[in-house]
Motif scaffolding. Structure first.
Motif, PDB file in Angstrom:
ATOM      1  N   VAL A   9      26.382  25.383  32.490  1.00  0.00           N
ATOM      2  CA  VAL A   9      25.605  24.581  33.438  1.00  0.00           C
ATOM      3  C   VAL A   9      26.471  24.389  34.679  1.00  0.00           C
ATOM      4  CG1 VAL A   9      24.273  22.479  33.808  1.00  0.00           C
ATOM      5  CG2 VAL A   9      24.522  23.403  31.485  1.00  0.00           C
ATOM      6  N   GLU A  10      26.177  25.156  35.717  1.00  0.00           N
ATOM      7  CA  GLU A  10      27.009  25.202  36.921  1.00  0.00           C
ATOM      8  C   GLU A  10      26.127  25.580  38.103  1.00  0.00           C
ATOM      9  OE1 GLU A  10      29.175  25.058  39.690  1.00  0.00           O
ATOM     10  OE2 GLU A  10      30.642  25.055  38.042  1.00  0.00           O
ATOM     11  N   ASP A  11      26.129  24.748  39.173  1.00  0.00           N
ATOM     12  CA  ASP A  11      25.224  25.008  40.291  1.00  0.00           C
ATOM     13  C   ASP A  11      25.832  25.899  41.376  1.00  0.00           C
ATOM     14  OD1 ASP A  11      26.998  23.171  41.272  1.00  0.00           O
ATOM     15  OD2 ASP A  11      25.495  21.731  41.949  1.00  0.00           O
ATOM     16  N   GLU A  12      27.091  26.302  41.222  1.00  0.00           N
ATOM     17  CA  GLU A  12      27.681  27.286  42.123  1.00  0.00           C
ATOM     18  C   GLU A  12      27.556  28.652  41.456  1.00  0.00           C
ATOM     19  OE1 GLU A  12      31.376  26.315  44.107  1.00  0.00           O
ATOM     20  OE2 GLU A  12      31.202  24.235  43.402  1.00  0.00           O
ATOM     21  N   ILE A  13      26.638  29.465  41.970  1.00  0.00           N
ATOM     22  CA  ILE A  13      26.245  30.698  41.289  1.00  0.00           C
ATOM     23  C   ILE A  13      27.421  31.652  41.077  1.00  0.00           C
ATOM     24  CG2 ILE A  13      24.711  32.691  41.344  1.00  0.00           C
ATOM     25  CD1 ILE A  13      23.356  29.982  40.926  1.00  0.00           C
ATOM     26  N   ILE A  14      28.272  31.788  42.086  1.00  0.00           N
ATOM     27  CA  ILE A  14      29.413  32.707  41.964  1.00  0.00           C
ATOM     28  C   ILE A  14      30.324  32.275  40.821  1.00  0.00           C
ATOM     29  CG2 ILE A  14      31.489  33.567  43.106  1.00  0.00           C
ATOM     30  CD1 ILE A  14      29.966  33.459  45.745  1.00  0.00           C
ATOM     31  N   ILE A  15      30.582  30.970  40.747  1.00  0.00           N
ATOM     32  CA  ILE A  15      31.432  30.455  39.665  1.00  0.00           C
ATOM     33  C   ILE A  15      30.754  30.655  38.317  1.00  0.00           C
ATOM     34  CG2 ILE A  15      32.457  28.366  38.678  1.00  0.00           C
ATOM     35  CD1 ILE A  15      32.910  27.363  41.519  1.00  0.00           C
ATOM     36  N   ALA A  16      29.444  30.387  38.261  1.00  0.00           N
ATOM     37  CA  ALA A  16      28.701  30.535  37.008  1.00  0.00           C
ATOM     38  C   ALA A  16      28.738  31.979  36.516  1.00  0.00           C
ATOM     39  CB  ALA A  16      27.263  30.067  37.197  1.00  0.00           C
ATOM     40  N   ASP A  17      28.523  32.928  37.424  1.00  0.00           N
ATOM     41  CA  ASP A  17      28.534  34.335  37.036  1.00  0.00           C
ATOM     42  C   ASP A  17      29.919  34.768  36.558  1.00  0.00           C
ATOM     43  OD1 ASP A  17      25.870  34.613  37.609  1.00  0.00           O
ATOM     44  OD2 ASP A  17      26.170  35.502  39.590  1.00  0.00           O
ATOM     45  N   HIS A  18      30.944  34.321  37.280  1.00  0.00           N
ATOM     46  CA  HIS A  18      32.317  34.661  36.871  1.00  0.00           C
ATOM     47  C   HIS A  18      32.621  34.068  35.501  1.00  0.00           C
ATOM     48  CE1 HIS A  18      36.635  35.227  36.937  1.00  0.00           C
ATOM     49  NE2 HIS A  18      36.811  33.923  36.805  1.00  0.00           N
ATOM     50  N   LEU A  19      32.194  32.856  35.283  1.00  0.00           N
ATOM     51  CA  LEU A  19      32.433  32.192  34.002  1.00  0.00           C
ATOM     52  C   LEU A  19      31.737  32.939  32.865  1.00  0.00           C
ATOM     53  CD1 LEU A  19      33.586  29.859  32.399  1.00  0.00           C
ATOM     54  CD2 LEU A  19      31.720  28.417  33.216  1.00  0.00           C
ATOM     55  N   CYS A  20      30.496  33.337  33.092  1.00  0.00           N
ATOM     56  CA  CYS A  20      29.758  34.077  32.061  1.00  0.00           C
ATOM     57  C   CYS A  20      30.397  35.432  31.778  1.00  0.00           C
ATOM     58  CB  CYS A  20      28.303  34.248  32.492  1.00  0.00           C
ATOM     59  SG  CYS A  20      27.343  32.717  32.441  1.00  0.00           S
ATOM     60  N   ASP A  21      30.846  36.114  32.819  1.00  0.00           N
ATOM     61  CA  ASP A  21      31.533  37.401  32.624  1.00  0.00           C
ATOM     62  C   ASP A  21      32.799  37.226  31.790  1.00  0.00           C
ATOM     63  OD1 ASP A  21      29.613  38.729  34.089  1.00  0.00           O
ATOM     64  OD2 ASP A  21      30.778  38.766  35.950  1.00  0.00           O
ATOM     65  N   THR A  22      33.532  36.164  32.073  1.00  0.00           N
ATOM     66  CA  THR A  22      34.765  35.894  31.331  1.00  0.00           C
ATOM     67  C   THR A  22      34.458  35.577  29.877  1.00  0.00           C
ATOM     68  OG1 THR A  22      35.768  34.998  33.351  1.00  0.00           O
ATOM     69  CG2 THR A  22      36.876  34.518  31.276  1.00  0.00           C
ATOM     70  N   LEU A  23      33.403  34.805  29.638  1.00  0.00           N
ATOM     71  CA  LEU A  23      32.999  34.488  28.263  1.00  0.00           C
ATOM     72  C   LEU A  23      32.642  35.767  27.501  1.00  0.00           C
ATOM     73  CD1 LEU A  23      30.785  31.337  28.910  1.00  0.00           C
ATOM     74  CD2 LEU A  23      33.016  31.379  27.789  1.00  0.00           C
ATOM     75  N   ASP A  24      31.910  36.657  28.151  1.00  0.00           N
ATOM     76  CA  ASP A  24      31.571  37.933  27.513  1.00  0.00           C
ATOM     77  C   ASP A  24      32.824  38.741  27.191  1.00  0.00           C
ATOM     78  OD1 ASP A  24      28.825  37.476  27.555  1.00  0.00           O
ATOM     79  OD2 ASP A  24      28.554  38.414  29.520  1.00  0.00           O
ATOM     80  N   ASP A  25      33.776  38.758  28.124  1.00  0.00           N
ATOM     81  CA  ASP A  25      35.033  39.482  27.897  1.00  0.00           C
ATOM     82  C   ASP A  25      35.805  38.917  26.709  1.00  0.00           C
ATOM     83  OD1 ASP A  25      34.538  41.144  30.040  1.00  0.00           O
ATOM     84  OD2 ASP A  25      35.833  40.055  31.438  1.00  0.00           O
ATOM     85  N   GLU A  32      22.116  32.845  29.795  1.00  0.00           N
ATOM     86  CA  GLU A  32      21.814  32.812  31.226  1.00  0.00           C
ATOM     87  C   GLU A  32      22.188  31.439  31.783  1.00  0.00           C
ATOM     88  OE1 GLU A  32      20.532  34.579  34.745  1.00  0.00           O
ATOM     89  OE2 GLU A  32      20.713  35.481  32.742  1.00  0.00           O
ATOM     90  N   PRO A  33      23.043  31.376  32.819  1.00  0.00           N
ATOM     91  CA  PRO A  33      23.490  30.068  33.321  1.00  0.00           C
ATOM     92  C   PRO A  33      22.345  29.293  33.970  1.00  0.00           C
ATOM     93  CG  PRO A  33      24.239  31.830  34.767  1.00  0.00           C
ATOM     94  CD  PRO A  33      23.651  32.495  33.559  1.00  0.00           C
ATOM     95  N   VAL A  34      22.467  27.963  33.945  1.00  0.00           N
ATOM     96  CA  VAL A  34      21.472  27.078  34.565  1.00  0.00           C
ATOM     97  C   VAL A  34      22.182  26.160  35.545  1.00  0.00           C
ATOM     98  CG1 VAL A  34      19.912  27.207  32.597  1.00  0.00           C
ATOM     99  CG2 VAL A  34      21.643  25.401  32.678  1.00  0.00           C
ATOM    100  N   ILE A  35      21.399  25.507  36.430  1.00  0.00           N
ATOM    101  CA  ILE A  35      22.044  24.796  37.545  1.00  0.00           C
ATOM    102  C   ILE A  35      21.827  23.289  37.552  1.00  0.00           C
ATOM    103  CG2 ILE A  35      21.926  26.849  39.002  1.00  0.00           C
ATOM    104  CD1 ILE A  35      19.578  25.514  40.486  1.00  0.00           C
TER     105      ILE A  35
END
Length: 240
Positions: A9-25, A32-35
């Motif tokens: 749950v993060e409203d800064e999209i760039i940070i949310a996407d980076h965080l999700c990519d890191t979690l997948d790694d 899917e992140p929400v805001i």
């Protein structure tokens, strides 16, 4: 067997996407992140995550702390606070909902991994006895393999067999996993579908096919039944 599902749950999209990519790694399943609060509750209802990472400051009136309070009250699963503010006031407000872990931006991959592991461990410790390499949360075992927790749902477990100080978990798909622990403690943490049938076996009654004098059959597997456990088994079947 499933990956640990994590909601961001993060409203800064760039940070949310980076965080999700890191979690997948790291080997987790990033949803899917929400805001905001509303999207977060909808995602929790639909996806039933195992853990949430909540930015404290969100767009809208409600914050990550409000989401944490809702999780505590209605859903009961672990969460991590993510924030760029580590000032005393923010920390004081966050502490009121007793977060299992707290992550300050910017964070590293190792810090994220550590926070998730601490959150899962602390949450499981709050609700019962745990070991370093396996947790039991709600309807699943979380088993550590290759330094990351994986999820074994109770419904996927066929039986559990004692192996001295270890227990072998046999899944319905023929996979096996070994954890440290004895059946006396494990049975207290399982749901009503599990029953002890022998000093060395716990079985999932959902897969029970047949009972005879000395054995039971679960999903075509023969398992011995101990005399002192047979009456308990028959009584439990009658109650289901």
């Amino acid at each position: 067997m499933n990956k640990v599902k994590i909601l961001v749950v993060e409203d800064e999209i760039i940070i949310a996407d980076h965080l999700c990519d890191t979690l997948d790694d790291l080997g987790y399943e990033a949803l899917e992140p929400v805001i905001n609060y509303t999207e977060a509750i909808e995602a929790i209802e639909v996806e039933t995550p195992d853990l949430a990472i909540l930015d404290i400051q969100l767009s809208g009136r409600k914050t990550g702390i409000d989401i944490a309070e809702k999780i505590r009250k209605d859903y009961d699963f672990p969460f991590i606070f993510l924030t760029s503010n580590s000032d005393p006031l923010t920390v004081s407000e966050a502490k009121k909902v007793m977060p299992p872990a707290y992550l300050v931006k910017p964070f590293t991959k190792d810090e994220l991994y550590t926070s998730i592991e601490i959150a899962l461990y602390n949450y499981s410790k709050r609700i019962g006895e745990v070991n370093d390499d396996e947790l039991i949360i709600k309807d699943a075992f979380f088993i550590k393999e290759k330094n990351i927790f994986i999820k074994l749902k109770f419904e996927e477990i066929l039986f559990i067999k004692s192996e001295h100080v270890y227990a072998e978990i046999q899944l319905t798909n023929n996979q096996k996993h070994v954890i440290r622990g004895n059946l006396n403690k494990i049975i207290t943490k399982l749901n009503k579908q599990f029953v002890r049938v022998h000093r060395s076996y716990i079985v999932n009654l959902d897969y029970l096919q047949k009972i005879d004098q000395n054995n039971i059959i679960v999903l075509n597997v023969n398992i011995p039944i101990g005399k002192k456990y047979k009456d308990d088994l028959l009584q439990k079947i009658n109650l289901l």
